[in-house]
Design an enzyme around this catalytic site. Sequence first.
Site, PDB file in Angstrom:
ATOM      1  N   TYR A 125      34.667  55.703  47.189  1.00 18.19           N
ATOM      2  CA  TYR A 125      34.838  56.922  46.985  1.00 18.19           C
ATOM      3  C   TYR A 125      33.350  57.699  46.555  1.00 18.19           C
ATOM      4  CZ  TYR A 125      39.717  55.404  46.142  1.00 18.19           C
ATOM      5  OH  TYR A 125      40.915  54.921  46.118  1.00 18.19           O
TER       6      TYR A 125
ATOM      7  N   LYS B  21      36.729  48.792  44.020  1.00 15.78           N
ATOM      8  CA  LYS B  21      37.173  48.306  45.356  1.00 15.78           C
ATOM      9  C   LYS B  21      35.779  47.916  46.268  1.00 15.78           C
ATOM     10  CE  LYS B  21      41.169  51.256  44.996  1.00 15.78           C
ATOM     11  NZ  LYS B  21      40.508  52.475  44.275  1.00 15.78           N
TER      12      LYS B  21
END
Length: 299
Positions: A51, A76
């Site tokens: 992200y 993640k």
Amino acid sequence: MDTGPRLRLNNGVEMPALGLGLFLAPADETTGAVVTAINDGYRLIDTAAGYLNERAVGEGIRRSGINRSEMFVTTKLWVTDYGYDEALRAFDLSLDRLGLDYLDLYLLHWPTPEQFDKTLAAYHAAEKLLTEGRVRAIGVCNFVPSRLETLISQTDVVPAINQVELHPFYNQRETREADARDGIITQSWAPIGGIFTRLQSLGREVSGHPLEHPVVLELARKYGKTAAQIIIRWHLDHGLSVIPKSVKPSRIAENIGVFDFQLTNEDVARIDELDKGMRAGPDPETFSRDSYQVDVTAQ
């Protein structure tokens, strides 16, 4: 302040059921969104190396002034860092960007079916991090039941979480049932259909939107809530974890305003019936290291 229900993971760790998702939230808007969310009662923040906003998330947590122990922070591992040694290095970088000493939850972002050996090696690295106490729980994202069973059969720790695209038009009944059989919590990304809005912004034609469906709008009137709140409550009433994304203060407040009501079983079933089997995001079974070109160091 009501921070909402909590879910017990399969290793005994408790996690807030509702959190703030930050999929591709611009870094310059993320810090303020995290501060706003924490002030509004959010205690689960979900980000990812892919992200490109981990630094901004960490800054938001620090600026909020909240005690670290009150927060549940997820990030993640991006697919280009799959492999055992690669995953360990990537974890250290994520932790450094976040400015944290440990993570509450570390997830593999996607399976990579064409190189599943690297996926397995990355998960073994996550198991090591769990054993060392550097993460409190580990899990996966976007795993279909058959792929999840393969991973479980070849690793030692059953994932605590399987985070998947899940909304009224794609309610993932089979995946939810498979996760439950293995004691895995299903966590919903794009839970109110934000993926449809993103596709529309990219010029893609999509058929309808969960927030605009007549059944959802009818229930919003019935309960005196917004369409988004009805859908978020539907996730919670199914026992799911749900991470709606927003960087707008009004939406952040709206999305957490769901703890003062519950849907009836009949109304939950009415929303269940909206399922179209309509995946808007990528297909996990064709996802590869080349599906998205993301430079996770560019943050």
